[in-house]
Design an enzyme around this catalytic site. Structure first.
Site, PDB file in Angstrom:
ATOM      1  N   SER A 280      28.151 -14.733 -15.563  1.00 18.78           N
ATOM      2  CA  SER A 280      27.047 -15.043 -16.747  1.00 18.78           C
ATOM      3  C   SER A 280      26.728 -13.503 -17.199  1.00 18.78           C
ATOM      4  CB  SER A 280      26.038 -15.551 -16.612  1.00 18.78           C
ATOM      5  OG  SER A 280      25.314 -15.001 -15.321  1.00 18.78           O
ATOM      6  N   CYS A 281      26.771 -12.202 -16.338  1.00 17.47           N
ATOM      7  CA  CYS A 281      26.141 -11.017 -16.677  1.00 17.47           C
ATOM      8  C   CYS A 281      26.920  -9.919 -17.176  1.00 17.47           C
ATOM      9  CB  CYS A 281      25.355 -10.540 -15.315  1.00 17.47           C
ATOM     10  SG  CYS A 281      23.889 -11.482 -15.085  1.00 17.47           S
ATOM     11  N   PHE A 282      28.384  -9.682 -16.276  1.00 10.63           N
ATOM     12  CA  PHE A 282      28.913  -8.555 -16.720  1.00 10.63           C
ATOM     13  C   PHE A 282      29.187  -8.168 -18.212  1.00 10.63           C
ATOM     14  CE2 PHE A 282      30.511  -7.596 -12.094  1.00 10.63           C
ATOM     15  CZ  PHE A 282      29.318  -7.126 -11.855  1.00 10.63           C
TER      16      PHE A 282
END
Ligand code: UDX
Length: 455
Positions: A280-282
């Site tokens: 979900s972040c990179f």
């Protein structure tokens, strides 16, 4: 009798950061009022049930429910939560928009709610942004909205901080309890000192090994992007070298990156070559800071390359499969693992999605996947693009090529014999360098990222 709490904290947003922080704070005798607009989620939290899986979270919630249920409550009214506490943390999501820039709408509406609350409050209140936001957001969006709505002055009537979090899924509780540093971005010294005192109380002796860094709001916002972009860069760097390694027989990327990573200036973590990063972040954060810098007139060449290399790994693993097994049209292809990493059912930006899209682009329709935890979420994400199996045997049955996408322990145990026994033709591509190259290469039709066949 009312109990006087040393700290009362409202947590606005109940995702991974919000709920894990809430539970960890409550365990240390801090009164926490979480808030969400999702009725079902609020009820679950109040019943002591974690609304999503995260290692250690349910046990912690059980403990709180049993010993001090009053310490963790979830409300549907954020204004009330702010009014009944002294510190508010914004832990809302900042998803990626269609154009890949950051969506700050949840941050905006939460800032408005805090403003409404502060309009009714006379006492000093500290607002802390914990969500990942592009530089300038805390001061120019959050601070400004609160000021406009409440009529109160930042630095005088309320404090403002930005404190990025660095937790990884599956380690959220551990990372919250034992951070390697605490970054405090502060509007003014008073705001930063109040937050530092709170963490001195919460962490106690752990702070002997954990520096607290104080800086301005915008620097703290950029630290978080600096972190996630460097981790993504390390992975794409390892993948670039994996592609170099495949240009020469007998060069092995695993050994190469081990050699590189042992340099004390580098360290070997996040140098694992493979089918690429997901989660979900990179993607969200690399794209957000890239779009942000472009909007300011600077085009990032490095981050463009990081994303391109990552996307190409999914294409490359399909190339390896077709080199090994020939044209795969009309043949059954098996995917071992679908989640973006082991230990989770999270499918966000998972490499499996890019691999499936590439297979379909090449006219390969008979695709079957198996994941120990993520089949259900993958079905939502992938729809009827692939079939789903309930076991390793089933996914390998009649298959002519297997692609290892997620390095679950369950797959680690497999031997060449297992593939030979179940598959029609035992072609295997190792997309995570999970298997012993020599043994598998000798006993199967085998390819692996970052190493070509011994001649
Ligand atoms: C990440 C950051 O680690 C965390 O600090 C941040 O707050 C949120 O983003 P997370 O997305 O939970 O956490 O997963 P992480 O364990 O970092 O893995 C991300 C992806 O990188 C996975 O798809 C993983 O398979 C991949 N990866 C990781 C590699 O391809 N090679 C590696 O060497 C390491």
């Amino acid at each position: 009798m009312f109990k006087i709490y040393k700290y009362r904290v409202s947590i606005l947003g109940t995702g991974f950061i919000g709920l894990c922080s809430a539970a960890c704070f409550a365990e240390k005798d801090i009164k926490v009022l979480a808030s969400t607009h999702n009725e079902k989620k609020a009820k679950m939290i109040n019943d002591g049930i974690a609304p999503f899986f995260e290692a250690g979270l349910q046990e912690m919630m059980d403990n709180i429910k049993k010993k001090h249920p009053e310490l963790l409550q979830c409300m549907l009214d954020p204004i009330k939560a702010v009014l009944e506490t002294d510190i508010s943390m914004i832990t809302q999501g900042t998803p990626m928009r269609e154009d890949k820039s950051i969506d700050l709408s949840y941050i905006e509406s939460t800032a408005r709610e805090i403003g409404e609350a502060l309009k009714q409050k006379d006492k000093y209140h500290l607002v802390v942004v914990r969500s990942t936001v592009v530089p300038g957001t805390t001061r120019n969006l959050v601070g400004k909205i609160i000021k406009d709505v409440s009529g109160k002055e930042p630095g005088k009537d309320y404090g403002l901080c930005m404190q990025p979090e660095f937790l990884a899924e599956g380690r959220s509780i551990e990372d919250t309890l034992h951070p390697d540093r605490i970054v405090i971005g502060e509007f003014d010294v008073k705001s930063g000192s109040m937050l530092q005192e709170f963490y001195e109380y919460f962490y106690g002796e752990h702070l002997n090994q954990c520096p607290i860094l104080r800086m301005n709001l915008e620097s703290a916002e950029l630290v978080k992007y600096g972190n996630n972009c460097l981790l993504s860069t390390k992975i794409s760097y390892a993948n670039e070298f994996a592609n170099f390694a495949e240009l020469v027989p007998n060069v092995d990327i695993v050994q190469v990156m081990k050699g590189v990573g042992l340099d004390y200036r580098i360290n070997s973590r996040f140098l694992g070559a493979g089918v690429g990063f997901g989660g979900s972040c990179f993607h969200k954060d690399v794209n957000a800071i890239k779009a942000w810098s472009k909007s300011k007139g600077y085009t990032s060449r490095l981050l463009e390359a990081v994303l391109d290399i990552n996307d190409d790994q999914a294409v490359h693993i399909v190339d390896l499969a077709e080199e090994l097994a020939g044209n795969l049209m009309g043949k059954k292809v098996s995917l071992l693992g679908l989640a973006f990493k082991p230990g989770t059912d999270d499918m966000r930006e998972a490499a499996s999605i890019r691999v499936v899209n590439e297979l379909i682009k090449r006219g390969i329709k008979n695709i079957e996947g198996y994941d120990p935890k993520a089949n259900e979420k993958a079905a939502i994400e992938l729809g009827d693009k692939i079939k789903f199996a309930d076991s390793i045997e089933q996914v390998l049955k009649d298959s002519e090529c297997a692609l290892l996408i997620t390095e679950w322990d369950e797959f680690k145990k497999l031997t060449p014999e297992d593939f030979k026994k179940h598959m029609k033709t035992p072609n295997l591509v190792d997309g995570r360098r999970l298997y012993n190259y020599e043994i598998f290469n000798k006993n199967l039709f085998f390819r692996a990222i970052g190493r070509i066949n011994l001649e």
